[in-house]
Design a protein around this motif. Structure first.
Motif, PDB file in Angstrom:
ATOM      1  N   GLU A   1       0.825  -1.205   0.000  1.00  0.00           N
ATOM      2  CA  GLU A   1       0.000   0.000   0.000  1.00  0.00           C
ATOM      3  C   GLU A   1       0.862   1.260   0.000  1.00  0.00           C
ATOM      4  O   GLU A   1       0.539   2.257  -0.647  1.00  0.00           O
ATOM      5  N   ILE A   2       1.983   1.210   0.714  1.00  0.00           N
ATOM      6  CA  ILE A   2       2.883   2.367   0.773  1.00  0.00           C
ATOM      7  C   ILE A   2       3.431   2.683  -0.609  1.00  0.00           C
ATOM      8  O   ILE A   2       3.433   3.829  -1.058  1.00  0.00           O
ATOM      9  N   VAL A   3       3.884   1.651  -1.321  1.00  0.00           N
ATOM     10  CA  VAL A   3       4.422   1.842  -2.667  1.00  0.00           C
ATOM     11  C   VAL A   3       3.319   2.307  -3.623  1.00  0.00           C
ATOM     12  O   VAL A   3       3.518   3.229  -4.429  1.00  0.00           O
ATOM     13  N   ALA A   4       2.145   1.690  -3.535  1.00  0.00           N
ATOM     14  CA  ALA A   4       1.044   2.037  -4.434  1.00  0.00           C
ATOM     15  C   ALA A   4       0.578   3.467  -4.223  1.00  0.00           C
ATOM     16  O   ALA A   4       0.368   4.212  -5.186  1.00  0.00           O
ATOM     17  N   ARG A   5       0.404   3.868  -2.979  1.00  0.00           N
ATOM     18  CA  ARG A   5      -0.097   5.222  -2.694  1.00  0.00           C
ATOM     19  C   ARG A   5       0.929   6.293  -3.071  1.00  0.00           C
ATOM     20  O   ARG A   5       0.564   7.384  -3.533  1.00  0.00           O
ATOM     21  N   SER A   6       2.196   5.990  -2.866  1.00  0.00           N
ATOM     22  CA  SER A   6       3.239   6.938  -3.254  1.00  0.00           C
ATOM     23  C   SER A   6       3.222   7.156  -4.765  1.00  0.00           C
ATOM     24  O   SER A   6       3.283   8.292  -5.250  1.00  0.00           O
ATOM     25  N   THR A   7       3.113   6.056  -5.513  1.00  0.00           N
ATOM     26  CA  THR A   7       3.086   6.139  -6.970  1.00  0.00           C
ATOM     27  C   THR A   7       1.810   6.812  -7.467  1.00  0.00           C
ATOM     28  O   THR A   7       1.846   7.676  -8.350  1.00  0.00           O
ATOM     29  N   ALA A   8       0.677   6.430  -6.892  1.00  0.00           N
ATOM     30  CA  ALA A   8      -0.608   6.988  -7.309  1.00  0.00           C
ATOM     31  C   ALA A   8      -0.656   8.492  -7.070  1.00  0.00           C
ATOM     32  O   ALA A   8      -1.186   9.251  -7.906  1.00  0.00           O
ATOM     33  N   GLY A   9      -0.104   8.932  -5.962  1.00  0.00           N
ATOM     34  CA  GLY A   9      -0.120  10.359  -5.649  1.00  0.00           C
ATOM     35  C   GLY A   9       0.627  11.184  -6.678  1.00  0.00           C
ATOM     36  O   GLY A   9       0.160  12.251  -7.105  1.00  0.00           O
ATOM     37  N   GLU A  10       1.786  10.686  -7.117  1.00  0.00           N
ATOM     38  CA  GLU A  10       2.572  11.410  -8.110  1.00  0.00           C
ATOM     39  C   GLU A  10       1.948  11.314  -9.500  1.00  0.00           C
ATOM     40  O   GLU A  10       1.970  12.276 -10.265  1.00  0.00           O
ATOM     41  N   LEU A  11       1.384  10.145  -9.824  1.00  0.00           N
ATOM     42  CA  LEU A  11       0.753   9.977 -11.134  1.00  0.00           C
ATOM     43  C   LEU A  11      -0.459  10.898 -11.299  1.00  0.00           C
ATOM     44  O   LEU A  11      -0.730  11.402 -12.387  1.00  0.00           O
ATOM     45  N   SER A  12      -1.172  11.105 -10.216  1.00  0.00           N
ATOM     46  CA  SER A  12      -2.357  11.967 -10.265  1.00  0.00           C
ATOM     47  C   SER A  12      -1.997  13.387 -10.681  1.00  0.00           C
ATOM     48  O   SER A  12      -2.813  14.109 -11.245  1.00  0.00           O
ATOM     49  N   LYS A  13      -0.763  13.793 -10.411  1.00  0.00           N
ATOM     50  CA  LYS A  13      -0.320  15.147 -10.742  1.00  0.00           C
ATOM     51  C   LYS A  13      -0.018  15.312 -12.228  1.00  0.00           C
ATOM     52  O   LYS A  13      -0.103  16.408 -12.770  1.00  0.00           O
ATOM     53  N   THR A  14       0.347  14.211 -12.897  1.00  0.00           N
ATOM     54  CA  THR A  14       0.799  14.325 -14.288  1.00  0.00           C
ATOM     55  C   THR A  14      -0.158  13.745 -15.325  1.00  0.00           C
ATOM     56  O   THR A  14      -0.107  14.137 -16.488  1.00  0.00           O
TER      57      THR A  14
ATOM     58  N   LYS B   1       8.466   8.617 -14.545  1.00  0.00           N
ATOM     59  CA  LYS B   1       8.677   9.968 -14.022  1.00  0.00           C
ATOM     60  C   LYS B   1       8.181  10.071 -12.582  1.00  0.00           C
ATOM     61  O   LYS B   1       8.842  10.675 -11.733  1.00  0.00           O
ATOM     62  N   ALA B   2       7.018   9.484 -12.331  1.00  0.00           N
ATOM     63  CA  ALA B   2       6.419   9.574 -10.998  1.00  0.00           C
ATOM     64  C   ALA B   2       7.291   8.905  -9.941  1.00  0.00           C
ATOM     65  O   ALA B   2       7.526   9.450  -8.865  1.00  0.00           O
ATOM     66  N   VAL B   3       7.763   7.695 -10.252  1.00  0.00           N
ATOM     67  CA  VAL B   3       8.570   6.945  -9.287  1.00  0.00           C
ATOM     68  C   VAL B   3       9.900   7.637  -9.018  1.00  0.00           C
ATOM     69  O   VAL B   3      10.420   7.588  -7.903  1.00  0.00           O
ATOM     70  N   ARG B   4      10.434   8.286 -10.045  1.00  0.00           N
ATOM     71  CA  ARG B   4      11.741   8.926  -9.901  1.00  0.00           C
ATOM     72  C   ARG B   4      11.652  10.386  -9.472  1.00  0.00           C
ATOM     73  O   ARG B   4      12.682  11.065  -9.365  1.00  0.00           O
ATOM     74  N   SER B   5      10.434  10.890  -9.246  1.00  0.00           N
ATOM     75  CA  SER B   5      10.285  12.271  -8.795  1.00  0.00           C
ATOM     76  C   SER B   5      10.878  12.414  -7.404  1.00  0.00           C
ATOM     77  O   SER B   5      10.946  11.454  -6.632  1.00  0.00           O
ATOM     78  N   GLN B   6      11.299  13.611  -7.066  1.00  0.00           N
ATOM     79  CA  GLN B   6      11.934  13.826  -5.769  1.00  0.00           C
ATOM     80  C   GLN B   6      10.986  13.509  -4.623  1.00  0.00           C
ATOM     81  O   GLN B   6      11.392  12.931  -3.611  1.00  0.00           O
ATOM     82  N   ALA B   7       9.717  13.862  -4.789  1.00  0.00           N
ATOM     83  CA  ALA B   7       8.729  13.591  -3.735  1.00  0.00           C
ATOM     84  C   ALA B   7       8.592  12.096  -3.489  1.00  0.00           C
ATOM     85  O   ALA B   7       8.520  11.637  -2.345  1.00  0.00           O
ATOM     86  N   SER B   8       8.557  11.309  -4.579  1.00  0.00           N
ATOM     87  CA  SER B   8       8.441   9.860  -4.448  1.00  0.00           C
ATOM     88  C   SER B   8       9.706   9.255  -3.858  1.00  0.00           C
ATOM     89  O   SER B   8       9.646   8.382  -2.985  1.00  0.00           O
ATOM     90  N   LEU B   9      10.861   9.735  -4.316  1.00  0.00           N
ATOM     91  CA  LEU B   9      12.137   9.234  -3.788  1.00  0.00           C
ATOM     92  C   LEU B   9      12.237   9.486  -2.290  1.00  0.00           C
ATOM     93  O   LEU B   9      12.646   8.613  -1.524  1.00  0.00           O
ATOM     94  N   ASP B  10      11.838  10.678  -1.869  1.00  0.00           N
ATOM     95  CA  ASP B  10      11.892  11.016  -0.444  1.00  0.00           C
ATOM     96  C   ASP B  10      10.938  10.139   0.357  1.00  0.00           C
ATOM     97  O   ASP B  10      11.284   9.667   1.448  1.00  0.00           O
ATOM     98  N   ARG B  11       9.734   9.923  -0.189  1.00  0.00           N
ATOM     99  CA  ARG B  11       8.730   9.126   0.524  1.00  0.00           C
ATOM    100  C   ARG B  11       9.182   7.677   0.662  1.00  0.00           C
ATOM    101  O   ARG B  11       9.082   7.083   1.735  1.00  0.00           O
ATOM    102  N   LEU B  12       9.684   7.096  -0.417  1.00  0.00           N
ATOM    103  CA  LEU B  12      10.104   5.702  -0.380  1.00  0.00           C
ATOM    104  C   LEU B  12      11.363   5.524   0.464  1.00  0.00           C
ATOM    105  O   LEU B  12      11.490   4.554   1.214  1.00  0.00           O
ATOM    106  N   ASN B  13      12.306   6.456   0.346  1.00  0.00           N
ATOM    107  CA  ASN B  13      13.538   6.370   1.126  1.00  0.00           C
ATOM    108  C   ASN B  13      13.261   6.441   2.619  1.00  0.00           C
ATOM    109  O   ASN B  13      13.929   5.795   3.425  1.00  0.00           O
ATOM    110  N   GLN B  14      12.243   7.199   2.969  1.00  0.00           N
ATOM    111  CA  GLN B  14      11.840   7.313   4.365  1.00  0.00           C
ATOM    112  C   GLN B  14      11.468   5.952   4.949  1.00  0.00           C
ATOM    113  O   GLN B  14      11.655   5.699   6.135  1.00  0.00           O
TER     114      GLN B  14
END
Length: 326
Positions: free
Chosen positions: A48-61, A277-290
């Motif tokens: 769910e963490i991976v899916a929601r992180s990706t979905a959040g960024e995809l929704s923007k683009t 693009k979504a997975v490699r965005s800074q917001a996604s990288l920060d969220r997943l790295n956390q």
């Protein structure tokens, strides 16, 4: 006569061009409505963490919202079968080590074909498996845990999110490497499993780092080893399984995006490009790295090759451990 012929040819060409417009327009307009991102497991885990992180960024683009829909049951088979038959062009699913590389060898018959019913979109992330125990268990590292388990064969238990789940595989893989016998207690999702693990009703488990890092840092769980090739920056004092006497051992969970085979290729191409693009965005990288997750964002071809490699690997583990559905 010539004038009429020109008119006819012009009309025919115009009609032919117009006939091409709907398909092109459709491809350009996709998605035309919100995209449903199905997660075949209960809330509360790394999936769910991976899916929601990706979905959040995809929704923007993508120009449309991407929403996560948890559909657990039957080791992910229920959701996989449903999405395999989806024809609305706006339903995708989170692929996983279990549903793609384990279930084909664990079940005698599947309600879906992992290789024919879906098209790989992108490998999203890898999540190191952490081996944890309840703090009340008198062990501080993997060596002590193995010694205790070997002195009490079958008396220690471990929980998992269900038969064929990543946690189940990780513990069976560890049992094979350490020659120990532990009692497996399957749950219906990571959330219910964690509840009993935190309460002390379970002795041990292997869970993706994303789902339990907070509990380890709070002292509610003790991490005795990581399944990653190197120590994690988030847990620098916890040695890997390989460091503790089992060289070459590696166990990571992985999650990717799949689309039904019926989805238009143009839509998949667009989705794949935006997902990378979504997975490699800074917001996604920060969220997943956390949460100690490693972002990937592969191409469809790379993900397809990865799935094939994992199927070959886990077929051997499933057969040797004799893993069967509940």
């Amino acid at each position: 006569m010539i004038h009429t012929r020109r008119d006819f040819l012009g009309s025919a060409a115009g009609a032919a061009f117009a006939g091409l417009l709907p398909a092109a327009a459709f491809a350009q307009a996709w998605p035309a409505k919100p995209v449903r991102f199905v997660v075949p497991f209960a809330p509360g885990g790394s999936s769910e963490i991976v899916a929601r992180s990706t979905a959040g960024e995809l929704s923007k683009t993508l120009g449309q919202s991407v929403f996560v829909d948890n559909k657990p049951g039957a080791s992910g088979n229920i959701a996989m079968a449903e999405v395999a038959r989806a024809e609305d062009q706006h339903t995708i699913i989170l692929g996983h080590i279990g549903t793609l590389a384990v279930n084909p060898y664990m079940f005698d018959k599947l309600p879906y074909d992992p290789n024919k019913d879906f098209k790989p979109v992108s490998l999203l992330a890898k999540v190191p498996s952490l081996y944890v125990v309840n703090p009340n268990l008198p062990v501080k590292n993997l060596r002590e845990f193995v010694a205790l388990a070997q002195s009490k064969p079958g008396q220690l238990n471990y929980g998992s999110a269900g038969n064929g789940s990543a946690g189940h595989l990780a513990m069976e893989y560890l049992k094979m490497a350490t020659h120990t016998f532990l009692l497996h207690i399957p749950y219906k999702g990571t959330g219910p499993q964690l509840t009993d693990l935190l309460a002390g009703r379970l002795d041990a488990a292997s869970v993706g780092a994303s789902a339990i890092l907070q509990h380890i840092k709070a002292g509610k769980l003790r991490c005795i080893a990581t399944g990653s090739p190197q120590r994690l920056p988030q847990l620098p004092d916890v040695p890997t399984v390989a460091e503790q006497g089992y060289p070459g051992f590696e166990m990571t969970q992985w999650y990717g995006m799949l689309a039904p085979a019926s989805m238009a290729q143009a839509s998949i191409d667009k989705l794949a490009a935006e997902t990378q693009k979504a997975v490699r965005s800074q917001a996604s990288l920060d969220r997943l790295n956390q949460d100690a997750a490693q972002a990937v964002g592969s191409t469809p071809a790379q993900f397809a090759q990865f799935i094939a490699q994992e199927q070959k690997r886990w077929k051997q583990v499933v057969e040797r451990a004799k893993i069967k559905p509940e």
